[in-house]
Structure formats: structure tokens, C-alpha cells
Design a protein around this motif. Structure first.
Motif, PDB file in Angstrom:
ATOM      1  N   ALA A 184       3.820  -5.998  -7.106  1.00 59.02           N
ATOM      2  CA  ALA A 184       3.651  -4.641  -6.583  1.00 59.02           C
ATOM      3  C   ALA A 184       2.457  -4.577  -5.636  1.00 59.02           C
ATOM      4  O   ALA A 184       2.445  -3.805  -4.672  1.00 59.02           O
ATOM      5  CB  ALA A 184       3.487  -3.654  -7.725  1.00 59.02           C
ATOM      6  N   GLU A 200       5.201   2.392 -13.901  1.00 61.74           N
ATOM      7  CA  GLU A 200       3.871   2.701 -13.372  1.00 61.74           C
ATOM      8  C   GLU A 200       2.763   1.936 -14.075  1.00 61.74           C
ATOM      9  O   GLU A 200       1.791   1.536 -13.445  1.00 61.74           O
ATOM     10  CB  GLU A 200       3.628   4.210 -13.455  1.00 61.74           C
ATOM     11  N   GLU A 214       0.817  -1.211   0.000  1.00 61.49           N
ATOM     12  CA  GLU A 214       0.000   0.000   0.000  1.00 61.49           C
ATOM     13  C   GLU A 214       0.851   1.261   0.000  1.00 61.49           C
ATOM     14  O   GLU A 214       0.503   2.276  -0.595  1.00 61.49           O
ATOM     15  CB  GLU A 214      -0.957   0.005   1.197  1.00 61.49           C
ATOM     16  N   GLY A 263       6.523  -1.544  -5.312  1.00 61.18           N
ATOM     17  CA  GLY A 263       6.494  -1.168  -6.713  1.00 61.18           C
ATOM     18  C   GLY A 263       7.679  -0.316  -7.136  1.00 61.18           C
ATOM     19  O   GLY A 263       7.746   0.145  -8.269  1.00 61.18           O
ATOM     20  N   GLY A 277       3.489   1.503  -1.447  1.00 58.00           N
ATOM     21  CA  GLY A 277       4.137   1.608  -2.760  1.00 58.00           C
ATOM     22  C   GLY A 277       5.550   1.061  -2.801  1.00 58.00           C
ATOM     23  O   GLY A 277       6.197   1.075  -3.836  1.00 58.00           O
ATOM     24  N   TRP A 278       6.029   0.554  -1.684  1.00 55.23           N
ATOM     25  CA  TRP A 278       7.431   0.128  -1.628  1.00 55.23           C
ATOM     26  C   TRP A 278       7.717  -1.077  -2.521  1.00 55.23           C
ATOM     27  O   TRP A 278       8.837  -1.251  -2.983  1.00 55.23           O
ATOM     28  CB  TRP A 278       7.837  -0.241  -0.207  1.00 55.23           C
ATOM     29  N   GLY A 285       3.640  -0.403 -10.674  1.00 57.47           N
ATOM     30  CA  GLY A 285       4.705   0.085  -9.813  1.00 57.47           C
ATOM     31  C   GLY A 285       4.646   1.579  -9.625  1.00 57.47           C
ATOM     32  O   GLY A 285       3.703   2.239 -10.055  1.00 57.47           O
ATOM     33  N   ILE A 286       5.662   2.116  -8.957  1.00 55.54           N
ATOM     34  CA  ILE A 286       5.694   3.562  -8.785  1.00 55.54           C
ATOM     35  C   ILE A 286       6.864   4.165  -9.550  1.00 55.54           C
ATOM     36  O   ILE A 286       7.114   5.356  -9.512  1.00 55.54           O
ATOM     37  CB  ILE A 286       5.794   3.970  -7.295  1.00 55.54           C
TER      38      ILE A 286
END
Lengths: 375, 398, 375, 398
Positions: free
Chosen positions: A113, A59, A49, A54, A51-52, A63-64
Motif C-alpha cells: 500500500a 485500513e 500517496e 491500498g 491511496g490507489w 489500505g483504504i
């Protein structure tokens, strides 16, 4: 050229610090590593949640889209708090391999992710001693697929992984880089048996035996015979990430030891008033700071197009992390005296994790030699 | 490599070696070769073998059961014993409290305790350290109040190795209050099997449970268990510490670790060749082997001219420091030798009776635990920092 | 087994201490090494009269028949006082070679013991790097004799030597042990030119060029083609003697530094009251004592019949002397601060001699490798 | 290996390198490559080249002749300059006294001295240390008594590098007496060419004569040469020390030494192969190269985010310690690389004009002298022990 963190990175660092401060005490960690799974699924969900999981994943694949500096930030936090979740195995190594694994693999990145997939890399073998080209496990052609036979040693986080990424030799000699292929195997694959155990740092691993495991062609990850490059690249990321983890762990040890020297009294004074002990702490501080600088340089180097520069910077970071980690850990125990030897204090747990970090994917001597040979 | 001795001592060493090669019960030898933990019974069995041979207490006066050996012979014996895969002789009785009893104890105490120590009928432990005192031993707080012909003891001790096995404890306790903190300390012997004595294991970072805290709640100790005079305990403790340092260099143990390291390095492969042939690793082994030869030379040199058996002086601090560093180098190199197989942690494997399958090569098991556990040797018995203070003060005159 | 000195040895040690205390101050030494010869002929005569030049030489050949322990005693004194006379080159190395050089050579031992002959061993070459088997200098047969051509590097004490012992290859390849022959050449031999210079420690050496030097068969020392064993044995004695010299030099440095810490005041107190500096001195003390013990063991080992034991003990002593010597010298300078850097104080002179001792006949790394390879 | 920079700084580095590669007069480059000692004139010639380029005083404010570079650009420049075989820029004027004059000097002082420093018209030296004071700088005893519009200075200074060349000295002197020893110290500038100033060389153990003692016998110093306020000298001195530490890590010099070491190790043979291929020696080179990368990373990290050019904090003590240790490792490895040719000592060879034949390979000459001389870098400018005290106090809070 500003090496300080940018705003997004600072936000990430803050969230890492906040989350672990809340979830990870020595006592909580002790309970976690004693549990069946060895870590907390809730934490893993949170990682997703936040984002780690990802980081490093584009994206559009869930992912981020962060990079090595973001990984470094998370890994430092993991080191600082002795985090037990399989972040390195799944997000860093698994993520790196899936990203280069072709179309089918890319779909799995979404699961990764989202926190729905954990991975472990089964590559090292009893006789390989950190040499990534040394693969004895064989993948014989069998119809459209392959049949895998061999023994994978000390596969970290294997017992809890949903899937294993297994390397095997499809051609070439035992120690040649060419001819290694990666396969993606679900945890419960017939013919594959895990002998799970704990490692010295309280984490989990397994030796994996492959006894004629039949796999389909669709289970190949990346090019046939071309697995070595994938593993090399993933391990490069892994050793830089481990170096950052070591920095976090050393930081925590330095803080604990400083605090101990200031509060522990003997001969009527805080032992920190003894100049000899102060200078020993200074040497720990210096080892930490130089390891930190190298880990940062290596993290930024991971984005460099020059493979030799990447590889040397990564090797240098691992050498510094290994040596500094041993020095800081040994001195932290020594300066804590008998208390440092106990399981009760956190000191010993950091000591063991730093020892394990030095061993993982090649110790300081190993990477020092690679550094020299890569010149 | 080992230092050569003159013909007479060479013969003596051979004699000792011959006995040790065959004298250790085979099951104990196997256990120790494998790095498994000996049980209490294992220790006692081996110590009784030594007793039968007359070699349980070489350092004692002959009339009490000693061998009459010269200090160099004792060093040779200690070294060979340390190099032998056998349960280590537990020092608390034979080389720690016994010399104090012999020097300062009453005839009754000698008669009562020495034969039982010789035959390993009592397991002793040491009550020196307290959690608040640390390296500042003399600031201990455990107190003994006189009550007729008994003392009533209250307080606690810590870092007490094998308290869980112990029948008896020798300990330092405050019987007087004023003046210098070294004054008013007495040296007492306590029966561990009595009400008010509680033993709590301290788990160490390698997972071991051999050390303990011991708590005293109105424990009654007969005044007959006082060694020497009340208030003179600090003097006796210092005498004991000097004696404790005799085998402090532990050349024998390091010799055994070195041999194991070479065996493993010959077995392990690196890029298709034995690790032992890797010049960098080879250099690290050679460096520690050369240091070990220096240490052995220093030990032999320290005692060779001495026919009196006087307790070693402050130079033993050097032997303690260097000995501990060598042991730590070796235990660390051993873990490095086995690569990733340094990581699996299978403590169950060390327990008697466990029959599961070990991971990795047999010789890798327990190396990490030993490396971790061995960080203690530069801490206990006076940390290396304290030893350096002793050298600075007593040898260099600061 | 009593490792303390026996009565005769104690007498020797006393006479060494007395003689050097009288003749060697830093100022006298400074003048000596600045002189044309580089040392004092009077001292050399005294060495002879005191019997020191006859140590290791049988009594019937003018010697006193002592052994390695006696050599050690003299060399420790030499180290303690930075003695400039060519004792190592002539008495230790020269004596060892002449003793095994056959009949003609034995006569020269009388001269050596009497102080009428000084020697230097010209063996190392520009490319030999401590490898005693590496000899490029050629001795071609020429009539009954030989013709020598080659270049000998850094021949210590050559400028003042009456005769040079020169090695040359009579057969074999550049780096084989077999085929090396020793020749005894008067200083003024036609075709042999010396380029003399000082070495860092204030002593003298020369590079020696041999340009078709014609020598007779009677100038051969020891067996033709069998010189390597002689050199190896002499160098074994030399490195043990050098280790003893290092012990003497370290002893002197420790004493000087201790004295300095006790008398030099800063911040209102003797700097020796700082615990950090005390512990540094403790580490110097330990390095010295361990080097001393090893040098003693190696000295006694020289009488052992087992060549491997001798060689390993000697190598170990040289390693300890080299490493401890550098540590003690560097720390002595550091603890003396700026004063330690000056030519005025003795500290720097010991520093330089200890550095030279490490280099002579192979440094610590070299002998550590030999120690390992001899296992 | 060198740390890579971002595109903008990479370009800047290339620009600097390009100039340095071609800008050094060839005879000076050859001399420095060979390790020969540059003369006074050599230093000045090279500094004038830098002046012509506008790069003599990068750290100064632009209005006085600075470059306006960011701190990182200055680090890059310093590093590349250090890596170049050229006479080192003499720091006493441009990076030591000048920042103090700029920060605390009068307009007249700025106008008088800064342009002359920029053009290397004055050679400056530093008068801080005194023989009794040592590391305890503030306990200095040299005294200045007011006499009309002059001070009369008596006393002495020591460890004064290049005093023999100097036209001017900046120095600390006691003008007041009571209170804390740091009080009553003033910061003065002295013309070296005047009666009462005597310079005595101190021969160092490498045979060099670049450091001196300077004696003052009733030397008259105009009050106009006082920097800032009387009695505030300690504050200015601390400001100077902070500035002095900017390039304290000397990454550039170590980079050059490392390259030389590799060159020599490739040339030297060991058992028929290049020494560079010997795994043990190779490992030692790699270890120091990895340390150097760490140091360079730490230096860049320390200044990269700083746009203000504030003086470095106590973390520069770490850079000083590590930098000195790396330089000492390298100078030691260089002597080890050349085997027995480390021993010949031919100081004449370093003197201008000497044409004798050197012994051994050219590259071996002077390595031993440098090794010996380089022991100073862990002593001067605040010894490593003092630097550790600073870290313990100012960073770790003891």
C-alpha cells in the motif's frame, strides 16, 4: 439501488482523471515504456500517496478499504491513458493474494500500500493455456522447505517486481486443482532466472525458469496444496479489472476516432459526413457501452457471496471486453486509414493494449466456454 | 482444401509446384518459414531465380519477356507462388509500372526499363498517395513545373513502401492546374538517387519501417521520363490500379497461413488435447477454410473463360475485400492459437544475424506483428469502404 | 479449363429461364402451393418433355445423360422462381438412388424420366438430427421379406409421391452406418400411414409411420445392409443441388431489393441513395457471389473420383448456401422494411425457402463440422 | 444468468415474481407456454388481473392509478412480466396513448379515457404509419378538415397492429398544410366503431394477420378528441416515442426465450448426446446469454440513478437495437435447435379450439413462425437503421 458513483468514488474518479491527464500523454508514455524500468517510480509513489495501492486492503493494514468499484475506477483510468505502471500485477493480483496469504503475508500489504513493494504472479506455463489448474512446476519437499523446478511463461511485470509469487505443484497430477502451492520469492533468488522482454503493448514480462530453487517453509503463501483457490480468486479480480481497463481504452479510441471523422477531410467534406462511417462508429459505441455495463455488473458481483455468480459475471465481462476490444480497436484503425497504422498516433497503441487484454488470463473464447460450463 | 483443376491445368500446377518446391534457395525458404523479414538482397536473389526460369513477368507480352500463359495459368502461378515460403515478388516494378510502360510508354522507355525490371536491376517504388489526399487520390498537390527539358518537382508522397530500397519511383504529379481535379495530372518516373529526394521512414504500429514519406525539394526529372501525354496521368493510374488487382485476393498467401494455423493448432494443447480438436476452435478454422475455398472458386471463375487477359473489372473489388478479410481472420486466429505466447514482442529476432534466444515456441514469434501489420490490407490499395463504393456504383448501378 | 457453360448447357439454361418466366409468377405460385397437390402436374409433364427429369440418367434408360452442372442449372432456375414441383425429391435424390439400386430399380428410371413416377426419400427420423447413420426404424426378417416398423420425420414431398424410398435397419446399432437397407414402397402400402402437412416454405411433407409393414425381398433397393452408402451419395447430390437452388433464390432477392432501393422514396429521395443501404446490398451481393462460386465448384466436384474431395466440396457449398441464404434473406426483409414482412411481396416467400434450404439435410453448423472432420 | 440486484430490489423482484408465478390463470399460462396465440379475450382477462392487483399501469402518476414505483422498479416489473408466460400487455392504451393524454390531454379526456384504459374497457390501436411515408413518418398524408365541431378525416394508415380488435385509435393527421412537414400535424383520438372506418388485414409472411391497413372515408371525429393544440401533434408523437422505448430492450422476453432454448437443447439429441453439450451450439447459446447480461446491465444502469422518471434519452436507441438483435438471435437458435422439425407449418394448431395432432415435439411448434415474425422487431418502431442515425446524431454529434 443506485449504480452511479457515490461521493467518495466520484472523488476517486476525479483524482484518477486529473492525475493521468497531467502525467500521461502519448509522448510521455512512449518515453516511459522505452526506459529501463518501463514505467515511472515517481508515478508509483504517487499512486501510493493517492491511496490507489491500498484499494482492497483493510485500513488497519495500511489500505483504504475500498472495493471492486474503486478498482474499476482506477483501471478505467489506466485503460484510458495506457498507463504502464504494474497496478494490475501488484495492487490487484498481488494484493488479492497477499490478503489471503496468512499472517506473514499480511505484513507485506503495508509495504504494498505504501508503494514499497511490487509483485508479479508467476503462474501460467508454456503448456497451460489459461487453465489455472495446469501446473507442471514441481515443489519437492526438501527438509523443512521445498525445491522448485519448472518454467513459468509470460509473467507480466516480472522484470521490475520486487517479489514473485510462484505456484508449484506439491501434490496431484499436472492438471488437478488440488496440490498447488504458492511461494513468495524475492526477485534475486538463487536458481531462479528471468528472461525479460517486452510484450506487444510495450509493457514488460519475463519467462521465469526455476532450476532447483530452495525455499523455506516460511515462504509458502497460503495453505500448502491450496493455492488454486487463491489464484482463481485473484484471477477473477484480475479479469474484471482488465475488463474495466478495456472500457477505458475503448472510450479513448472512440473519442479519437470521432474526432478524426469530424476533422479529416476527403472529397471536400469531413469523412464523418459519410453515413457508412457514422454507423460504424455507432457499432463501436454500442460495443463499448455494453462492455462497460458488463464490467460494472462484474465489478459489483465481486462482492457477492455466491461464487458461481461471481465467476460467471467475471467471465462475461472478459468476453465482452475481449470481443468489443477487438472490434473497437480494429474499426478505429480502419476508420483512421493509413494514419491508424502508424506508431505516431495513439490509435495503434490502444489497439495493441486491447489485443493484449484479450489474451491475458484467457481470451473471449476461453471465458465464453467457462461461462457456459459454469451454468 | 484446394479447388481441383482440369487435367491440363493440374499438370501445369504440378509443374509450377515442382519448381517452387525446389527452386527457392534453402536459406531463404527457412527464413520465410520462420516468418523472418527478407532483406533487399533476399528479394533480389529470389527474383533473379524466377528470371532465370523465365517466370519473372508472366503477365507481360511474350516479346518483352512474358510467358504467354492464359489468365488462368497466371492465377495458378500467382497462387502457388503466394503459397510458397519465399520472399514476395516486389510488385512495383513488374506488375505495376511495367504494364503502364508497355501500354503507354515510348519505345525508348520500354527498351530502357523493361529489361532492368525483368532482371531486378532497378527496385521501384510507387508515389501515389499524399498525406492530405488519402482515399481521394486525385486531390494530390505535388507539382512539376516545366523547366526546359526537365520538370522541377516539389511536394511529397507518403505510404511509399520500400522507398528506402528504391532506385526508381513512378509517381503522379500535378502538371496543370485548372478544370476537374483528375485533369492536369501526369505520370512520371524519377531516379531516387539524386539531390532533393529525401526518404523518411514511417514507423508502423507493429514496429516495422517498410513504409515511408518521400519529400521532393526541387528535384529535376527529365521530360523523357514522362509516360504518355502530359495531363493524362489519371488515365494511366486507373489502368495500373486495374492491373494491380489481378492477384488482389491473395489465395496463395491465405493457403499458406491456413496450413500454418493447422500445424500450430495441432501442436498447441488445450486441457490436455490438441487445440485442433477443440470443437469451437476447429469450427473457426473450418469457417475460414470454407470461405477460402469460395474465394478461390470465385477467382478461378473470374478468369477461367477469359483468353484475352483483359484487366479485371469491378468484380475484383469483391476479391480484394474478401481476400483481405480472410487474411485478417487467419492472422488473428494464429495469434489466438498460441495463447499467452502471442504477447512477447521480440523484433530483434526478425533481423538478419540476431542470435539471441527466442521466447516460447519458434512458431509463435512474429505472429502478433503479422496480425497487427495485416490490418493494412483492408486499407491500402483502396480501402474496403472504397471497394464497396465501387461495387455499389459499377456493379449494382447506384 | 473453361467454367462458363458449354453450348448445350447454355441451351438448357435458356430453356429453364424461358419456361419458368412463363409459368411462375408469385401469384401463380401462390395458387399452386394452395392447391390440393401443391404443384402442377402439367409443369411436371413439361419438365419431362424438356428432358430435365432425365438429367443424370443414362440415355439408354430414357435419360439425357447430363451431369451435376445440368442439375445445377435447373436448380438455380427452381430457386429463382420458387418452383414447387418435387424436382429435388424425385429427379435428384430419387434418380440417384434408383441409379444405384440394381436391375429392377433401373427400369423405374424410364418412368421417372418420362414424368410418370414421383419419389420421396423417407430416411430422417425424429431423433436422427441430420446424422445419416442414425436409423431406428427396424426391418425384421419375415419369411423371404421384411417387416418394417418405425417413424420417418419430415419426409419432403411424401404426400404426392408415387413411391417412397424407406430406409430401415436390418442389422447393427442405432447409429452405425452398416446395416441400413433401402426399400421401395408404393404410396398406398398397408401399415404405412402418412401425416401430411405443409412446410414453412409452402411445400409439402409428411411424417411417415410404419407399423409392421410387410415387404417382399423384391422391394429392396440396392444391397441389404448397404443402404447407407446410397443415401450418403444421394444426399451429397441433394445438398449441392440445394446450394444451387439457394443461389437462384438469393439472385432473385438481390434483384428485388436493388429494385426496391432504387424506386422506394423516403425523405424525398430513393432510399438507395443512402450509402449505408448500398453497402448492405454490397454485402448481400458478395455473399451471393461467393456462395455461387462454391456451389459451382461443388457441382463440378460431384464428378470427381475422390470421395473426400466430393464430400468436402459439397459440405462447403451447403455451409455457404446456408449462411449466405440467411444473410441475404434477412437483409432483404430488413431493407424492404414493413413491406418485406408481408405475404404479398415475394421477398418473404424467398426468405422462407432459404430458411428451409438451410435446414434440409443439415444446416450450416452441421456441415461445417463435417467439413472439419473430413480433413 | 440474471443480474443480481440489491437487497431492497431483490425483495421487490421476488414479490413481483411470486405474484406472476401464481397470478396468471392456468389456461392462459399453458397456452402461452405452448406458444399459442392468445385471443382478444385472453389479453383482456390477464390485464384485468393486473388491474385488480393495481399493477396495470405502473408508469402512471399515482393519482391516475399508477404504482409510484421508481424507474428501476418499473424496469424490474416489466422484465419479470416479459419473462412470464402470459399474454403480453397491449401497449397502445396503457403505455402509448395514456402518457400523452396525461401530459397533454384535457381534464375531460383524462376522466373519460384513463379509467377505461386501466380496466381494459377500450382496446386501443395506433395510427402513425402510412404506406408512402415509411420511416419518414412526418411525411404523412391523411388529412382532417374542420367541419363545425368535428373533423372530417380522409386517408389511410398502415401497419396498425390489432386494429381488428380496437375500439379506439390514436392517430396523427395533417390539419394544416404549409411550412415544414412536421408542422400542421395534429394528434387525434378516433372511435373505431363508426361509418367510414374500414380495417383490412395485412397477412404477414409468417401467416399472421395481426397487422392491418385502416382506411378513412369521411370519418367524423369530434374536435373534443383533439389532444392538446392543433398542429402540435408531432411534439406529442415524439413524446410518445420516447415513452414507448422504456421497455424496448425486452430483457424479460429474451430471458424467457433463452430458458426455452436451453430446455429444448437439453432435450434434443445430437449424435447420441444432448445438443446442449455440443460445444459449438453451446458456444452460440453462451454468446447470446452474455449479450443478454450486458443488455440487462445496460438497462438497469440507464435507470438506476434516476428517481424522476424522465423519459429515456437517445441511449434507448441502443437498447432497442441490441434488444432486437438478441431476440432475433434467440428465435433463430430456437429453430436451429429442433432440426428438421423447424419445417412443419401448422398454423391451425395455434388457433383456439383446434385439437388435431401436432407433428414433431410440442416445443417445436410455432418456432419457425416466431423466427419469421420476429424479423419485424428490427423494423418497427423506427428501424435499426433509423436508430443508428439517432445515435450518430444525438449521441455522437454528427
Amino acid at each position: 439501488m443506485d449504480l452511479s458513483l457515490n461521493d467518495e468514488q466520484q472523488l476517486l474518479a476525479d483524482s484518477v482523471a486529473r492525475f493521468f491527464a497531467k502525467t500521461y500523454t502519448v509522448e510521455r508514455r512512449r518515453a516511459l515504456v522505452a526506459s529501463e524500468l518501463g514505467y515511472a517510480r515517481e508515478n508509483w509513489k504517487q499512486f501510493a500517496e493517492l491511496g490507489w495501492l491500498g484499494i482492497g486492503i483493510p485500513e488497519d493494514l495500511g489500505g483504504i478499504g475500498g472495493g471492486p468499484v474503486e478498482t474499476m475506477i482506477v483501471m478505467e483510468g489506466i485503460g484510458r491513458h495506457l498507463v504502464a505502471e504494474p497496478y494490475l500485477a501488484s495492487a490487484v493480483i498481488g494484493g488479492a493474494l497477499l490478503s489471503r496469504g496468512g499472517n506473514g503475508a499480511a505484513d507485506l500489504l503495508v509495504d504494498l500500500a505504501a508503494g514499497n513493494l511490487t509483485l508479479a504472479l508467476a503462474h501460467g506455463e508454456p503448456k497451460s493455456r489459461f487453465d489455472l489448474a495446469h501446473v507442471e512446476t514441481r515443489a519437492a519437499r526438501e527438509g523443512n522447505g521445498f525445491k522448485l523446478t519448472g518454467h513459468k511463461a509470460v509473467v507480466q511485470h516480472a522484470p521490475s517486481a520486487d517479489r514473485l509469487i510462484v505456484s508449484a505443484r506439491t501434490s496431484g497430477n499436472v492438471a488437478t486443482a488440488d496440490g498447488i502451492t504458492l511461494f513468495l520469492l524475492p526477485a534475486k533468488t538463487p536458481g531462479m532466472t528471468l528472461a525479460p522482454y517486452r510484450t506487444v503493448d510495450g509493457l514488460r514480462a519475463a519467462d521465469v525458469k526455476l532450476d532447483g530453487v530452495v525455499v523455506g517453509a516460511d515462504q509458502v503463501l497460503g495453505p500448502v496444496d491450496g493455492g488454486h483457490a487463491l489464484v482463481e480468486s485473484a484471477v477473477e479480480k484480475a479479469i474484471v479489472a482488465l475488463s474495466a481497463e478495456a472500457v477505458g481504452a475503448m472510450e479513448a479510441l472512440l473519442a479519437l476516432t470521432k474526432e478524426y471523422l469530424k476533422t479529416r477531410k476527403q472529397f471536400g467534406v469531413p469523412i464523418g459526413s459519410f453515413q457508412v462511417l457514422q454507423h460504424r462508429l455507432v457499432d463501436m459505441f454500442m460495443a463499448l457501452e455494453l462492455a462497460r455495463s458488463t464490467a460494472e455488473t462484474a465489478s459489483r458481483a465481486l462482492s457477492d457471496p455466491d461464487p458461481r455468480y461471481r465467476a460467471r459475471a467475471a467471465a462475461a465481462a472478459k468476453v465482452q471486453a475481449g470481443r468489443a476490444g477487438r472490434l473497437v480497436a480494429q474499426e478505429a484503425v480502419q476508420l483512421h486509414g493509413g494514419m491508424g497504422m502508424t506508431d505516431e498516433l495513439a490509435v495503434g497503441h490502444y489497439f495493441k493494449r486491447l489485443m493484449a487484454i484479450d489474451v491475458c488470463f484467457g481470451n473471449a473464447d476461453w471465458h465464453q466456454r467457462r461461462f457456459a460450463d459454469l451454468a | 482444401m484446394r479447388m481441383k483443376l482440369d487435367a491440363a491445368h493440374s499438370r501445369f500446377r504440378d509443374e509450377v509446384r515442382q519448381f517452387l518446391d525446389t527452386g527457392v534457395p534453402l536459406d531463404l525458404r527457412d527464413k520465410c518459414e520462420a516468418g523472418k523479414r527478407p532483406s533487399k538482397d533476399d528479394h533480389v536473389r529470389w527474383q533473379r531465380v524466377l528470371y532465370e526460369k523465365g517466370w519473372m513477368a508472366p503477365g507481360w507480352p511474350v516479346e518483352h519477356g512474358g510467358t504467354g500463359w492464359t489468365p488462368l495459368q497466371r492465377v495458378i502461378f500467382d497462387t502457388e507462388l503466394g503459397a510458397t515460403p519465399a520472399p514476395p515478388v516486389i510488385a512495383f516494378g513488374v506488375t505495376m509500372v511495367a504494364p503502364v510502360i508497355i501500354a503507354f510508354g515510348s519505345d525508348a522507355q520500354k527498351k530502357k526499363y523493361l529489361p532492368r525490371i525483368l532482371k531486378s536491376e532497378d527496385w521501384w517504388c510507387q508515389g501515389y498517395s499524399e498525406s492530405e489526399a488519402g482515399s481521394d487520390l486525385a486531390s494530390l498537390k505535388t507539382r512539376a513545373m516545366a523547366d526546359g527539358d526537365h520538370y522541377i518537382v516539389n511536394g511529397s508522397k507518403t505510404w511509399t513502401t520500400y522507398a528506402q530500397y528504391a532506385d526508381m519511383m513512378f509517381f503522379l504529379v500535378r502538371t496543370g492546374g485548372d478544370g476537374k481535379k483528375q485533369d492536369g495530372i501526369s505520370f512520371l518516373l524519377m531516379d531516387m538517387h539524386q539531390p532533393g529526394v529525401t526518404v523518411h521512414p514511417i514507423i508502423t504500429m507493429d514496429g516495422g519501417d517498410e513504409i515511408n514519406s518521400v519529400f521532393f525539394d526541387n528535384v529535376r526529372v527529365p521530360k523523357a521520363n514522362l509516360i504518355g501525354e502530359e495531363g493524362k496521368g489519371w488515365t494511366y493510374a486507373k489502368y495500373l490500379l486495374a492491373h494491380e488487382r489481378t492477384n488482389i485476393a491473395r489465395v496463395g498467401l491465405s493457403t499458406r497461413l491456413l496450413a500454418k494455423l493447422k500445424r500450430i493448432a495441432a501442436e498447441e494443447q488445450m486441457k490436455g488435447r490438441p487445440l485442433l480438436d477443440d470443437p469451437a476452435f476447429r469450427a473457426r478454422i473450418a469457417a475460414v477454410e470454407i470461405d477460402l475455398l469460395a474465394l478461390e472458386s470465385a477467382v478461378v471463375r473470374a478468369v477461367s473463360g477469359d483468353k484475352t487477359g483483359k484487366p479485371p473489372g469491378p468484380e475484383s473489388s469483391m476479391l480484394k475485400i474478401k481476400g483481405s478479410l480472410i487474411q485478417q481472420d487467419l492472422t488473428e486466429l494464429l495469434t489466438e492459437a498460441v495463447g499467452a505466447y502471442a504477447l512477447p514482442y521480440q523484433p530483434e529476432w526478425f533481423e538478419p544475424g540476431w542470435n539471441g534466444e527466442p521466447v516460447g515456441p519458434d512458431y509463435a514469434l512474429g505472429l502478433a506483428s503479422t496480425y497487427i501489420n495485416w490490418r493494412k490490407v483492408s486499407i491500402y490499395g483502396g480501402s474496403n469502404e472504397i471497394q464497396r463504393n465501387i461495387i455499389a456504383k459499377q456493379i449494382l448501378g447506384f
